[in-house]
Design a protein around this motif. Structure first.
Motif, PDB file in Angstrom:
ATOM      1  N   VAL A   1       0.833  -1.200   0.000  1.00  0.00           N
ATOM      2  CA  VAL A   1       0.000   0.000   0.000  1.00  0.00           C
ATOM      3  C   VAL A   1       0.872   1.255   0.000  1.00  0.00           C
ATOM      4  O   VAL A   1       1.818   1.351   0.772  1.00  0.00           O
ATOM      5  CB  VAL A   1      -0.913   0.036   1.254  1.00  0.00           C
ATOM      6  CG1 VAL A   1      -1.831   1.252   1.212  1.00  0.00           C
ATOM      7  CG2 VAL A   1      -1.707  -1.248   1.398  1.00  0.00           C
ATOM      8  N   LEU A   2       0.499   2.199  -0.858  1.00  0.00           N
ATOM      9  CA  LEU A   2       1.099   3.538  -0.840  1.00  0.00           C
ATOM     10  C   LEU A   2      -0.005   4.517  -0.471  1.00  0.00           C
ATOM     11  O   LEU A   2      -1.002   4.633  -1.179  1.00  0.00           O
ATOM     12  CB  LEU A   2       1.677   3.907  -2.208  1.00  0.00           C
ATOM     13  CG  LEU A   2       2.195   5.340  -2.322  1.00  0.00           C
ATOM     14  CD1 LEU A   2       3.379   5.565  -1.383  1.00  0.00           C
ATOM     15  CD2 LEU A   2       2.581   5.662  -3.756  1.00  0.00           C
TER      16      LEU A   2
ATOM     17  N   LYS B   1       1.595  -6.587   3.338  1.00  0.00           N
ATOM     18  CA  LYS B   1       3.022  -6.925   3.415  1.00  0.00           C
ATOM     19  C   LYS B   1       3.841  -5.684   3.734  1.00  0.00           C
ATOM     20  O   LYS B   1       4.739  -5.707   4.555  1.00  0.00           O
ATOM     21  CB  LYS B   1       3.477  -7.537   2.093  1.00  0.00           C
ATOM     22  CG  LYS B   1       4.925  -7.961   2.086  1.00  0.00           C
ATOM     23  CD  LYS B   1       5.285  -8.657   0.785  1.00  0.00           C
ATOM     24  CE  LYS B   1       6.736  -9.099   0.807  1.00  0.00           C
ATOM     25  NZ  LYS B   1       7.092  -9.774  -0.432  1.00  0.00           N
ATOM     26  N   LYS B   2       3.513  -4.582   3.049  1.00  0.00           N
ATOM     27  CA  LYS B   2       4.193  -3.303   3.282  1.00  0.00           C
ATOM     28  C   LYS B   2       3.200  -2.162   3.096  1.00  0.00           C
ATOM     29  O   LYS B   2       2.397  -2.176   2.163  1.00  0.00           O
ATOM     30  CB  LYS B   2       5.335  -3.086   2.282  1.00  0.00           C
ATOM     31  CG  LYS B   2       6.580  -3.885   2.542  1.00  0.00           C
ATOM     32  CD  LYS B   2       7.655  -3.470   1.548  1.00  0.00           C
ATOM     33  CE  LYS B   2       9.004  -4.011   1.916  1.00  0.00           C
ATOM     34  NZ  LYS B   2      10.037  -3.563   0.972  1.00  0.00           N
TER      35      LYS B   2
ATOM     36  N   PHE C   1       7.483   8.179   4.992  1.00  0.00           N
ATOM     37  CA  PHE C   1       8.425   8.826   4.088  1.00  0.00           C
ATOM     38  C   PHE C   1       7.975  10.257   3.802  1.00  0.00           C
ATOM     39  O   PHE C   1       6.787  10.531   3.721  1.00  0.00           O
ATOM     40  CB  PHE C   1       8.502   8.071   2.752  1.00  0.00           C
ATOM     41  CG  PHE C   1       8.936   6.644   2.898  1.00  0.00           C
ATOM     42  CD1 PHE C   1      10.276   6.300   2.805  1.00  0.00           C
ATOM     43  CD2 PHE C   1       7.999   5.642   3.141  1.00  0.00           C
ATOM     44  CE1 PHE C   1      10.680   4.983   2.952  1.00  0.00           C
ATOM     45  CE2 PHE C   1       8.401   4.321   3.289  1.00  0.00           C
ATOM     46  CZ  PHE C   1       9.742   3.993   3.192  1.00  0.00           C
ATOM     47  N   GLU C   2       8.942  11.139   3.633  1.00  0.00           N
ATOM     48  CA  GLU C   2       8.642  12.506   3.223  1.00  0.00           C
ATOM     49  C   GLU C   2       8.888  12.700   1.737  1.00  0.00           C
ATOM     50  O   GLU C   2       8.745  13.798   1.222  1.00  0.00           O
ATOM     51  CB  GLU C   2       9.463  13.493   4.048  1.00  0.00           C
ATOM     52  CG  GLU C   2       9.038  13.513   5.507  1.00  0.00           C
ATOM     53  CD  GLU C   2       9.789  14.529   6.345  1.00  0.00           C
ATOM     54  OE1 GLU C   2      10.755  15.144   5.845  1.00  0.00           O
ATOM     55  OE2 GLU C   2       9.404  14.704   7.515  1.00  0.00           O
ATOM     56  N   ASN C   3       9.238  11.607   1.048  1.00  0.00           N
ATOM     57  CA  ASN C   3       9.513  11.659  -0.382  1.00  0.00           C
ATOM     58  C   ASN C   3       8.782  10.501  -1.052  1.00  0.00           C
ATOM     59  O   ASN C   3       8.988   9.338  -0.685  1.00  0.00           O
ATOM     60  CB  ASN C   3      11.031  11.545  -0.599  1.00  0.00           C
ATOM     61  CG  ASN C   3      11.416  11.564  -2.049  1.00  0.00           C
ATOM     62  OD1 ASN C   3      11.145  10.606  -2.775  1.00  0.00           O
ATOM     63  ND2 ASN C   3      12.046  12.644  -2.466  1.00  0.00           N
ATOM     64  N   ALA C   4       7.929  10.804  -2.034  1.00  0.00           N
ATOM     65  CA  ALA C   4       7.119   9.780  -2.693  1.00  0.00           C
ATOM     66  C   ALA C   4       7.980   8.760  -3.429  1.00  0.00           C
ATOM     67  O   ALA C   4       7.703   7.554  -3.388  1.00  0.00           O
ATOM     68  CB  ALA C   4       6.126  10.424  -3.656  1.00  0.00           C
TER      69      ALA C   4
ATOM     70  N   ILE D   1       7.976   4.647  -2.865  1.00  0.00           N
ATOM     71  CA  ILE D   1       7.705   3.671  -3.924  1.00  0.00           C
ATOM     72  C   ILE D   1       8.865   2.693  -4.068  1.00  0.00           C
ATOM     73  O   ILE D   1       8.662   1.484  -4.217  1.00  0.00           O
ATOM     74  CB  ILE D   1       7.389   4.390  -5.243  1.00  0.00           C
ATOM     75  CG1 ILE D   1       6.066   5.144  -5.120  1.00  0.00           C
ATOM     76  CG2 ILE D   1       7.347   3.407  -6.419  1.00  0.00           C
ATOM     77  CD1 ILE D   1       5.797   6.131  -6.238  1.00  0.00           C
ATOM     78  N   GLU D   2      10.090   3.201  -4.013  1.00  0.00           N
ATOM     79  CA  GLU D   2      11.255   2.317  -4.098  1.00  0.00           C
ATOM     80  C   GLU D   2      11.269   1.309  -2.955  1.00  0.00           C
ATOM     81  O   GLU D   2      11.585   0.145  -3.151  1.00  0.00           O
ATOM     82  CB  GLU D   2      12.544   3.144  -4.103  1.00  0.00           C
ATOM     83  CG  GLU D   2      12.768   3.917  -5.389  1.00  0.00           C
ATOM     84  CD  GLU D   2      13.930   4.903  -5.319  1.00  0.00           C
ATOM     85  OE1 GLU D   2      14.526   5.073  -4.231  1.00  0.00           O
ATOM     86  OE2 GLU D   2      14.230   5.513  -6.359  1.00  0.00           O
ATOM     87  N   TRP D   3      10.914   1.752  -1.754  1.00  0.00           N
ATOM     88  CA  TRP D   3      10.860   0.859  -0.602  1.00  0.00           C
ATOM     89  C   TRP D   3       9.816  -0.232  -0.811  1.00  0.00           C
ATOM     90  O   TRP D   3      10.054  -1.411  -0.499  1.00  0.00           O
ATOM     91  CB  TRP D   3      10.584   1.653   0.661  1.00  0.00           C
ATOM     92  CG  TRP D   3      10.465   0.820   1.900  1.00  0.00           C
ATOM     93  CD1 TRP D   3      11.492   0.266   2.611  1.00  0.00           C
ATOM     94  CD2 TRP D   3       9.257   0.442   2.579  1.00  0.00           C
ATOM     95  NE1 TRP D   3      10.987  -0.420   3.700  1.00  0.00           N
ATOM     96  CE2 TRP D   3       9.631  -0.335   3.693  1.00  0.00           C
ATOM     97  CE3 TRP D   3       7.912   0.701   2.357  1.00  0.00           C
ATOM     98  CZ2 TRP D   3       8.697  -0.848   4.586  1.00  0.00           C
ATOM     99  CZ3 TRP D   3       6.978   0.177   3.236  1.00  0.00           C
ATOM    100  CH2 TRP D   3       7.377  -0.579   4.334  1.00  0.00           C
TER     101      TRP D   3
END
Length: 126
Positions: free
Chosen positions: A55-56, A85-86, A114-117, A121-123
């Motif tokens: 999920v983002l 999962k994340k 995160f303060e950076n999108a 997404i990379e994570w």
């Protein structure tokens, strides 16, 4: 022209039993918002026996929740948290970082703020 003060968008992508869920909230979330998104999430995840969900959450324009919406959010997390999962929470407010830590109590997987999108997404893709 008046700017958007409230809104919610949801995206659900599925590959096999894996889901990528994106949520973007603007303004203050309401119970009505959850009446819309909860059945969408329930329906998508019910199609798979053991869904794996990443999920983002874009909270960069999120101001908060109404009381009933906060309860709805908790219920949604309790219902589907075992499948997550994340969860990456992207935002710009200190309370969002704290909320991400608390959300980790209700989710089987990892939750990070995160303060950076792009970093979020990379994570999620790791």
């Amino acid at each position: 022209m008046v700017g958007l003060t409230h809104g919610l968008s949801i995206g659900i992508e599925r590959t096999g039993s894996e889901f990528f869920l994106t949520l973007k909230a603007v303004g203050t979330l309401t119970h009505k918002d959850y009446k819309i998104i909860t059945p969408m999430i329930d329906s998508a995840l019910s199609k798979v026996d053991h869904p794996i969900v990443k999920v983002l959450i874009d909270g960069s324009q999120l101001e908060g929740w109404g009381i009933r919406a906060a309860w709805d959010d908790l219920k949604l997390g309790l219902k589907h948290g075992k499948n997550f999962k994340k969860v990456a929470v992207y935002g710009n407010k200190e309370w969002q970082a704290t909320l991400a830590k608390v959300a980790g109590w209700f989710v089987a997987g990892k939750v990070a703020y995160f303060e950076n999108a792009t970093t979020a997404i990379e994570w999620l893709k790791e």
